[in-house]
Scaffold this motif. Structure first.
Motif, short mmCIF file in Angstrom:
data_model
loop_
_atom_site.label_atom_id
_atom_site.label_comp_id
_atom_site.label_asym_id
_atom_site.label_seq_id
_atom_site.Cartn_x
_atom_site.Cartn_y
_atom_site.Cartn_z
N THR A 189 41.45 47.47 38.45
CA THR A 189 41.74 46.45 39.45
C THR A 189 40.83 46.68 40.65
O THR A 189 40.24 47.76 40.82
CB THR A 189 43.20 46.51 39.90
N GLN A 238 39.48 37.27 45.15
CA GLN A 238 40.83 36.72 45.14
C GLN A 238 41.84 37.60 45.87
O GLN A 238 42.81 37.10 46.44
CB GLN A 238 41.30 36.49 43.70
N VAL A 239 41.62 38.90 45.87
CA VAL A 239 42.55 39.79 46.56
C VAL A 239 42.09 40.10 47.98
O VAL A 239 42.64 40.99 48.64
CB VAL A 239 42.76 41.10 45.78
N ALA A 258 37.74 38.29 40.87
CA ALA A 258 38.97 39.03 41.11
C ALA A 258 38.88 39.81 42.43
O ALA A 258 39.88 39.95 43.15
CB ALA A 258 39.25 39.99 39.95
N TRP A 259 37.70 40.32 42.72
CA TRP A 259 37.47 41.03 43.98
C TRP A 259 37.73 40.10 45.17
O TRP A 259 38.41 40.48 46.15
CB TRP A 259 36.04 41.55 44.00
N LYS A 305 41.40 47.24 43.81
CA LYS A 305 41.78 48.37 44.65
C LYS A 305 41.43 49.70 43.97
O LYS A 305 40.90 50.62 44.61
CB LYS A 305 43.27 48.32 44.95
#
Length: 471
Positions: A261, A354-355, A351-352, A263
């Protein structure tokens, strides 16, 4: 005679499959050996031998995994000293593959154990020679790699041995023999290779500079060493992996396919000191990327550039890739010995974002915009192409800072004003810009489309003019 060349363009590498009467041999296999095993199964053949022309520098061979999976015997040339079980052949030793024969011809020069394999068909007719890095189409192997491994060797001594091997072992053979080399154009193992990947020995005697009949040994050494650049830093490490052994390809694939993920990815980079490689297309990297990540696109000469720029094969790596290409990245890294991949960004760069993670962009302009700015910025242009490209034609005031050696040029880039970088088409300049940004140099501007696009503008260029001698 049934011999097939299995060519991998991104490494400019040729392996060979030979089969007769249910027995097969592979010459110079790549790290992932599944394709060779599948090829033999199509013929219902058993792989009997794995012939290595030498200890390769530009890739990690698949000889050990292929031996483990098939029971085939590894054959190396005279003087080889592997750390594993193998047949160290004698000069002129003959091996049988079904009705075929493979004769060992020791041809030192590229390396001390370098060997050419003479292929003899079922009628005892000499068919061709698998030359490894001894003889290419249009060139011969560079003689400076083994000196990185053996202290008392020099490139001059190796070049002299190569001259003798070519004159006394190769050139006396029949002109109609087909040459099957280990590499084609684009490989760093030579400097003048043709795009053709096979030819006859007779034709090469006519067109290959290194096979001129009237050439002295002194002339050969001088011409071979002229313009020879420092080899990529990862080459000696690949040689040692091929001599000493390595972790199995299956284990590398298993441990490296770890989705992380955003993080966890960030934490892994900070805790391990891993280099983050972004392998997407350069246009995507320009629009947004993880801070301090380095761009090396999977659709270019990916593995050789990783080896040339990161150098240390034990360096921990993380990567960012478009979904579905994760396995491909790991395979191509393993080919050049980079086995310490600790994972990849799950869901890719989207994904990077999006968070809500911080990201960076690369300042990039069109060739037309650069042309408008050029009159006021003539001394701020950096050309990262290879020397031959630069000498052939370049922007009049551009400084040459080749990508291969960019880490040696870092002090030449301005720290307090904008400057421009370009290559031929835009791939290498984005690599260069990403390396500069990772080093804290953010005042870099990429020229989209590179020199190919710049040529269509009014930016003045300098052509190389070959000097003439007046008599």
């Amino acid at each position: 005679m049934k011999i097939e060349q299995i060519y991998t363009g991104c490494l400019a590498h040729a392996a060979y499959y030979i089969e007769s009467n249910g027995e097969a041999a592979i010459v110079d296999p790549l790290r992932e050996v599944g394709p060779y095993i599948k090829r033999a199964k199509l013929d219902d053949a058993k792989i009997k031998y794995i012939f290595e022309t030498h200890f390769h520098a530009d890739f990690v061979s698949g000889h050990l995994d292929l031996k483990e999976k098939t029971g085939a015997q590894i054959v190396l040339g005279p003087t080889a000293k592997p750390s594993y079980e193998a047949i160290v052949a004698e000069d002129n030793q003959v091996f049988e593959i079904g009705a075929y024969k493979v004769k060992v011809i020791h041809t030192p020069g590229h390396t001390m154990e370098s060997t050419t394999y003479l292929l003899i068909d079922e009628n005892d007719k000499e068919h061709g020679i698998v030359t490894g890095d001894t003889l290419f189409i249009g060139d011969v192997g560079r003689p400076d790699l083994a000196q990185k491994i053996v202290a008392n060797l020099t490139q001059e001594k190796l070049a002299g041995l190569l001259f003798d091997s070519l004159r006394h072992k190769i050139m006396p053979l029949s002109d109609d023999l087909i040459i099957y080399p280990n590499h084609g154009a684009g490989s760093a193992c030579g400097k003048n290779m043709s795009k053709e990947t096979t030819d006859t020995l007779g034709h090469q005697k006519k067109v290959n500079y290194a096979l001129r009949a009237d050439m002295t040994k002194e002339e050969f050494i001088e011409e071979l060493l002229e313009g020879l650049k420092e080899p990529p830093g990862y080459f000696p490490q690949n040689v040692m992996m091929n001599i000493q052994g390595y972790e199995s390809f299956d284990k590398v694939m298993s441990k490296s396919q770890k989705p992380l993920t955003a993080k966890v990815f960030e934490a892994a980079a900070n805790e391990t000191g891993a280099i983050v490689i972004d392998v997407r297309h350069q246009s995507e990297f320009i629009k947004g990327h993880v801070p301090r990540s380095i761009f090396i696109g999977i659709d270019g000469d990916f593995a050789p550039w990783v080896g040339a720029l990161i150098v240390n094969v034990t360096q921990p790596l993380l990567f960012i890739v478009s979904q579905g290409r994760e396995k491909e990245v790991i395979i191509r890294l393993s080919r050049v010995g980079f086995d310490n991949v600790i994972g990849y960004l799950e869901g890719g760069f989207s994904a990077w974002k999006q968070v809500g993670m911080e990201y960076d962009t690369l300042n990039s302009i069109s060739a037309e915009e650069f042309a408008n700015r050029y009159p006021q910025n003539k001394d701020l242009v950096f050309d990262v192409r290879k020397e031959g490209e630069y000498l052939a034609e370049h922007i009049g005031d551009a400084k040459h800072t080749p990508l291969d050696y960019i880490n040696n040029h870092l002090t030449e880039f301005p720290k307090n004003k904008l400057f421009y970088v370009h290559c031929a088409s835009g791939y290498r300049s984005v690599i260069a810009a990403s390396i500069l940004k990772s080093r804290g140099i953010h005042n870099v501007i990429n020229i989209s489309g590179g020199y190919d696009a710049i040529k269509n503008t009014n930016v003045p260029r300098t052509d190389f003019v070959c000097p003439t001698t007046l008599k």
